[in-house]
Design an enzyme around this catalytic site. Structure first.
Site, PDB file in Angstrom:
ATOM      1  N   ASP A 343       0.845  -1.179  -0.082  1.00  0.00           N
ATOM      2  CA  ASP A 343      -0.130  -0.001   0.034  1.00  0.00           C
ATOM      3  C   ASP A 343       0.987   1.243  -0.075  1.00  0.00           C
ATOM      4  O   ASP A 343       1.987   1.070   0.406  1.00  0.00           O
ATOM      5  CB  ASP A 343      -0.890  -0.042   1.169  1.00  0.00           C
ATOM      6  CG  ASP A 343      -1.882   1.223   1.273  1.00  0.00           C
ATOM      7  OD1 ASP A 343      -2.311   1.579   0.488  1.00  0.00           O
ATOM      8  OD2 ASP A 343      -1.629   1.840   2.762  1.00  0.00           O
ATOM      9  N   ASP A 543      -1.615  -1.155   6.131  1.00  0.00           N
ATOM     10  CA  ASP A 543      -1.955  -0.884   7.360  1.00  0.00           C
ATOM     11  C   ASP A 543      -3.514  -0.258   7.706  1.00  0.00           C
ATOM     12  O   ASP A 543      -3.748   0.145   8.700  1.00  0.00           O
ATOM     13  CB  ASP A 543      -1.100   0.556   7.685  1.00  0.00           C
ATOM     14  CG  ASP A 543      -1.319   1.743   7.019  1.00  0.00           C
ATOM     15  OD1 ASP A 543      -1.857   1.620   5.794  1.00  0.00           O
ATOM     16  OD2 ASP A 543      -1.111   2.921   7.351  1.00  0.00           O
ATOM     17  N   ASP A 547      -7.026  -2.010   2.933  1.00  0.00           N
ATOM     18  CA  ASP A 547      -6.005  -2.827   2.685  1.00  0.00           C
ATOM     19  C   ASP A 547      -6.182  -4.438   2.923  1.00  0.00           C
ATOM     20  O   ASP A 547      -5.900  -5.419   2.707  1.00  0.00           O
ATOM     21  CB  ASP A 547      -4.560  -2.545   3.231  1.00  0.00           C
ATOM     22  CG  ASP A 547      -4.069  -1.220   2.841  1.00  0.00           C
ATOM     23  OD1 ASP A 547      -4.187  -0.908   1.352  1.00  0.00           O
ATOM     24  OD2 ASP A 547      -3.598  -0.506   3.611  1.00  0.00           O
TER      25      ASP A 547
END
Length: 645
Positions: A343, A543, A547
């Site tokens: 990410d 995080d 995600d």
């Protein structure tokens, strides 16, 4: 009672006698094995005595050696045979020892029992040593807390009774019993149980503290922000329990073939007892003796011990450094991954974006637009929303109008009603979706995106009123990690919801191999599926809540410890201190684990084949077979323990 006045508790040191008894109970298997060795020695010495009484005494000592030394291994084998109806290596050892005794080889049978029980005791001890760092974590969880009442008195309550909003007092030298925010006092906290770092962290008003950490100095009052079951520390404990019970594929395969293998050995022993005496006329006692040796040397003890001690040592190693794994499967498979997806916000970047540019269209009221935007974004915890709020506070905007309603539109932005006007704050897709002809200065947009900035638009009544540029700095350690992963032959990809130009700028600066832009949460899942088809095994690092689906879809999900609860719950591996460099060390640890397991398996199988060949050549006695067989078991355990370093 005043808050500062706390009842002192008197603690008594456990007596050395009690401590000694606890150690005896803990290592009872080793104690019984050594006692069996003592009876073995007594029986051996009794054989030198003259007269029949000494012979009887020797047999009695050998029987005691059988019963005492072999108790736990015999119990383990019989439990599996009776309860699970499965055959294991313990059954082979019992039959070999009893067979040796039945033809008068009491001392050799006793030697077999002693060395077998000693290696079993050593294996148990190494398991306990490997699990020490993990099990200690569970014991650190506080059970009680000092809750502060409305009258500023203290009441001792169970941590399970604590509710969000309760205030608790934590004195110097006490463990923090719940996740919360400091509301009174200053102190330093040892967060090594969470992060693996032993250097204390200073805590002041409004700083976060975590369950299970140690208050080093000064009393503080903390407002509880999470119930006990949802605290970060309890999540770690659940990860530990999962790690201890999870079996990697290699171990599952060994356990699956152990039963059929034991049956095969028993069939071979039966044939060895029947064919040579009745077909070739070989002496029965000699044949029987060689059959008992075969029972010993063909037992797969070393093979069975090749994986789990090494695995637990590796998991323990990671836990000490703030990397928690939900099970051995993920650690074993990690180094086999071919690609790793990241990410962007909070992973590749610092997750602390700031507004760098603010542009107004059509001479609108700058202060009013920014004030309303800040008012809307205050209701969100998204990093970009926080950046806009921080920018508004810095600009000292005021005069925000009352918000009637607001709605988060996942992957796009937020929509709100203010004084019968429709306000939207979000990306270009959101503007296009709700407006037939959005008025946007694409030149400025392309310029900002080319600089690696995220562009956010503000519209009022379906007309774009302003646009902001937000920049999130790349982590220096992200660049180092990506370079290290490339050395390992890994493909690195960034998956983000940002525009192509912004994604490209960040990816190029970080040194990534590829990037995928314009991704909503559900599209991230599709991209992970595509990457798995292309590369085989894929790791996803993230995080946030958005995600979590992609992390669940990936072969292995890695969450930052500073991330959301959903991400931590979904992940297979958690970086407690959110240090990206721990990903590289985890890959190396996984490689070491797989290398040591292969060494153990090749060595243990080779020893078994060598001993079987020596037995069929009639060049192997029972004591030498026992030493070779159990010695290999001890060596593979010790080899696995190298992963503790």
């Amino acid at each position: 009672m005043e808050l500062e006045q706390a009842n002192s508790t008197v603690t008594t040191k456990p007596s050395s006698y009690s401590s000694f008894l606890e150690k005896i109970v803990l290592h009872r298997q080793l104690v019984m094995s050594l006692a069996g060795g003592g009876f073995l020695l007594a029986g051996f010495l009794a054989e030198f005595g003259e007269g029949s009484l000494w012979g009887v005494a020797a047999v009695i000592f050998y029987v005691l050696s059988y019963g005492v030394g072999g108790f736990y291994k015999a119990k383990e084998g019989l439990d599996d045979l009776i309860q699970d109806r499965s055959l294991n290596v313990e059954v082979l050892m019992i039959l070999a020892a009893l067979g040796a005794a039945s033809i008068g080889y009491w001392n050799e049978g006793a030697i077999l029992i002693f060395i077998f029980s000693l290696s079993g005791a050593m294996e148990t001890y190494t398991w306990q040593k490997s699990e020490k760092d993990l099990s200690a974590l569970v014991k650190m969880a506080p059970l009680e807390a000092n809750r502060v009442t409305d009258t500023e008195e203290l009441e001792l309550v169970s941590v399970d009774e604590l509710q969000i909003g309760d205030r608790i007092m934590i004195r110097s030298g006490e463990r923090v019993p719940a996740d919360g925010v400091v509301t009174r006092g200053t102190t330093s906290i040892d967060e090594s149980t969470i992060t693996g770092e032993s250097v204390p962290v200073n805590k002041d008003i409004d700083d976060d503290v975590f369950n299970g950490t140690m208050n080093e100095r000064g009393s503080i009052v903390v407002e509880v922000t999470k119930e006990n079951a949802n605290s970060l520390f309890q999540k770690m404990i659940r990860l530990v329990e999962q790690a201890k019970s999870n079996r990697p594929p290699t171990q599952q395969f060994i356990e699956k073939v152990e039963g059929p293998y034991v049956i095969t050995v028993l069939i071979l022993v039966a044939l060895m007892l029947v064919v040579p005496p009745f077909v070739f006329g070989a002496p029965f006692q000699e044949t029987f003796y060689q059959a008992m040796v075969l029972l010993v040397v063909a037992s797969p003890c070393a093979v069975v011990a090749s994986v789990m001690p090494a695995l637990l040592a590796a998991i323990s190693n990671g836990a000490r450094r703030g990397v928690l794994m939900k099970g051995g499967t993920y650690l074993e498979q990690l180094s086999k991954a071919q690609a790793i997806a990241f990410d962007k916000t909070g992973t590749i970047t610092k997750g602390e974006p700031t507004v760098t540019d603010f542009h107004i269209f059509h001479e609108n009221d700058r202060n009013q637009i920014l004030a309303n935007a800040v008012s809307i974004e205050r209701q969100s915890n998204h990093p970009l929303a926080k950046a806009i709020v921080a920018f508004g506070d810095k600009e000292k905007v005021n005069g925000a109008e009352m918000i009637q309603s607001s709605e988060d539109i996942t992957g796009y932005g937020v929509k709100a009603q203010i004084n019968e006007e429709t306000w939207m704050i979000g990306n270009f897709e959101m503007m296009s979706q709700f407006q037939s002809n959005p008025s946007i200065d694409h030149t400025l947009e392309e310029k900002w995106q080319g600089e690696g900035k995220t562009v956010v638009y503000i519209s009022r009544n379906n007309e774009v009123a302003a646009m902001l540029a937000i920049k999130d700095e790349i982590r220096e350690e992200a660049k180092e990690l990506i370079a290290d992963l490339h050395k390992l032959g890994m493909k690195t990809i960034m998956i983000t919801g940002d525009h192509e130009a912004t994604a490209k700028s960040i990816a190029v600066e970080a040194g990534l191999d590829d990037w995928i832009s314009h991704c909503l949460p559900e599209q991230k899942v599709s991209e992970i599926e595509r990457l798995r088809e292309k590369y085989g095994s894929v790791v996803m690092v993230g995080d946030g809540v958005n995600d979590a689906p992609a992390m669940a879809k990936a072969d292995i999900g890695i969450a930052m410890g500073s991330g959301t609860d959903v991400a931590i719950d979904t992940a297979d591996i958690v970086l407690m201190k959110s240090e990206l460099k721990k990903i590289n060390s985890s890959f190396k640890l996984s490689s070491r684990l797989n290398r040591i397991v292969k060494q153990n398996l090749v060595f243990s199988v080779s020893v078994i084949l060598l001993l079987i060949a020596a037995n069929f050549a009639q060049q192997l006695s029972l004591p030498l077979g026992v030493i070779g067989h159990e010695g290999s078991t001890i060596l593979v355990i010790l080899n696995g323990l190298r992963l503790l370093k």
